[in-house]
Design an enzyme around this catalytic site. Structure first.
Site, PDB file in Angstrom:
ATOM      1  N   LYS A 178      31.600  71.671  52.319  1.00  0.00           N
ATOM      2  CA  LYS A 178      30.646  72.483  54.046  1.00  0.00           C
ATOM      3  C   LYS A 178      31.039  73.399  53.053  1.00  0.00           C
ATOM      4  CE  LYS A 178      29.947  73.897  58.204  1.00  0.00           C
ATOM      5  NZ  LYS A 178      29.617  73.828  58.860  1.00  0.00           N
ATOM      6  N   ASP A 184      40.599  63.532  55.340  1.00  0.00           N
ATOM      7  CA  ASP A 184      40.850  62.281  57.063  1.00  0.00           C
ATOM      8  C   ASP A 184      40.617  62.442  58.348  1.00  0.00           C
ATOM      9  OD1 ASP A 184      43.178  61.583  59.201  1.00  0.00           O
ATOM     10  OD2 ASP A 184      44.203  64.163  58.948  1.00  0.00           O
ATOM     11  N   TYR A 220      45.924  70.380  53.399  1.00  0.00           N
ATOM     12  CA  TYR A 220      46.720  70.132  53.438  1.00  0.00           C
ATOM     13  C   TYR A 220      48.316  70.678  53.092  1.00  0.00           C
ATOM     14  CZ  TYR A 220      45.395  66.496  56.873  1.00  0.00           C
ATOM     15  OH  TYR A 220      44.421  66.276  57.790  1.00  0.00           O
ATOM     16  N   ASP A 264      38.957  57.937  59.564  1.00  0.00           N
ATOM     17  CA  ASP A 264      38.864  57.586  61.045  1.00  0.00           C
ATOM     18  C   ASP A 264      37.836  57.429  61.871  1.00  0.00           C
ATOM     19  OD1 ASP A 264      41.663  57.716  60.533  1.00  0.00           O
ATOM     20  OD2 ASP A 264      42.377  58.348  62.414  1.00  0.00           O
ATOM     21  N   ASP A 271      29.594  68.069  59.027  1.00  0.00           N
ATOM     22  CA  ASP A 271      29.129  68.384  60.243  1.00  0.00           C
ATOM     23  C   ASP A 271      28.080  67.078  60.071  1.00  0.00           C
ATOM     24  OD1 ASP A 271      28.218  70.519  58.986  1.00  0.00           O
ATOM     25  OD2 ASP A 271      27.522  71.498  61.123  1.00  0.00           O
TER      26      ASP A 271
END
Ligand code: NAI
Length: 346
Positions: free
Chosen positions: A179, A238, A127, A242, A214
């Site tokens: 990751k 992020d 970001y 959600d 994942d």
């Protein structure tokens, strides 16, 4: 903290449904008798309309003084226009921790008894905005590139926040989401820092595990109860925040806190909902739960617990619910029912 001592705080009602849900939240805070002294400010489209600036200096100055803010949603123009005032606030006050709890409020949905907290790094990662296109053969966008940056200091800060938060809240486990198998530097540094910090300072005080992002996304859908507090880098946070909001019925009831060393800003996760603004039907619960997080932040834990409990009772015993939850109540009706609960002695 002495509960009678006044607590100065900045109030940004925001755009769209913001003023409606903010007034509703102030009403319930009044009913709780909490001693916030509000300094009202504008930002977002409200700032543009009032003084031609989506983040007016007076608003920044106010937060610099109070170090504490309750904020309604701020409108950001899509593609062009001004930069998000939310992102600017995060940068201005180095609000490095984004805290997103997700708890089942209405039983009987697809997932019951969810109680998860996601801690998202808010300032670094992908970001940072280090992005550009490379033109080739007349195509100005032939290649798109982005560079992510995670620093040791940033990783330490967010991991320490997550471990301390989990222990302070009596939680059972911290899951580090990464990751590092593929992005060995960018998320490798995050995993390495979390692991070292856990071994050196937190082992034996809280449970610990590591999960690849994942697999985490899948496990959250298959069996979310296996998790407790999750900590991760900006982009993964992020997306996963959600996802966990979806486990408890969507963004409508999701609160969030942006916390740094210089300030803490509490908000509803949803946006300004322009399609329903001014109609008196917005669900104010997300902002009210953000206010409960704010009460915890200033150590008014009993008041925070009362607010959460009475929201539960209003929804599930009184069965007063706004339209997005399948009910018929408007914002004012729900608020009045909640205030009545809060005014009722135990
Ligand atoms: P949104 O969250 O405002 O709306 C999405 C859908 O959810 C709409 O159908 C809306 O009616 C509904 N909704 C949202 N809040 C609700 C509530 N309290 N009660 C009942 N229904 C509710 O997302 P959208 O439309 O993508 O964004 C609108 C504006 O908000 C944009 O300018 C965006 O940049 C801004 N925004 C601001 C945020 C913030 O200040 N933290 C966060 C997200 C978006």
């Amino acid at each position: 903290m002495n509960p009678q001592q006044s607590i100065p705080a900045t109030l940004i009602p925001g755009d769209g449904v913001g003023p409606e849900i903010t007034e509703a939240t102030l009403e319930v805070l009044d009913a709780l008798g909490v001693p916030f002294v509000w300094d009202r400010q504008v930002a977002g489209m409200g700032g543009v309309t009032a003084c031609g600036d989506p983040l007016p200096p007076a608003c920044i100055e106010s937060i610099r003084n109070t170090r504490l803010a309750l904020k309604g949603p701020l409108e950001t123009p899509v593609a062009g226009g001004y930069r998000s005032s939310n992102v600017r606030l995060r940068e201005e006050f180095k609000l490095y921790a984004n805290l997103r709890p997700a708890r089942t409020l209405i039983p009987g949905g697809r997932y019951d008894n969810i109680d998860l907290v996601l801690v998202r790094e808010n300032n670094e990662g992908l970001y940072m905005g280090y992005e550009h296109f490379i033109p080739i053969d007349g195509d100005p966008h032939a290649v798109g590139m982005a560079t992510g940056v995670n620093t040791r200091q940033g990783c330490r800060r967010i991991c320490r926040f997550a471990f301390d938060y989990a222990i302070g809240q009596g939680r059972r486990k911290v899951t580090v989401v990464h990751k590092a198998n593929i992005m060995k530097a960018l998320t490798g540094i995050f995993l390495e820092t979390a692991r070292e910090m856990y071994e050196a300072e937190y082992k034996g005080r809280i449970g610990y595990e590591e999960v690849i992002v994942d697999a985490c996304a899948m496990k959250l859908v298959m069996n979310p109860w296996q998790f407790d507090v999750l900590v991760t880098t900006n982009l993964f946070g992020d997306i996963l925040s959600d996802e966990i909001a979806g486990l408890v019925g969507g963004l409508g009831m999701a609160p969030g806190a942006n916390i740094g060393e210089q300030a803490a800003i509490f908000e509803a996760v949803h946006g300004s909902a322009p399609d329903i603004a001014g109609k008196g039907i917005a669900n104010p619960i997300a902002l009210m739960l953000a206010a409960a997080m704010m009460l915890d932040h200033v150590s008014l834990h009993d008041e925070a617990a009362r607010l959460r409990r009475d929201i539960d009772l209003t929804l599930n015993v009184d069965k007063v619910r706004t339209g997005d939850l399948g009910g018929t109540a408007g914002t004012r009706e729900f608020t009045a029912a909640l205030v009545k609960r809060l005014m009722t002695a135990d």
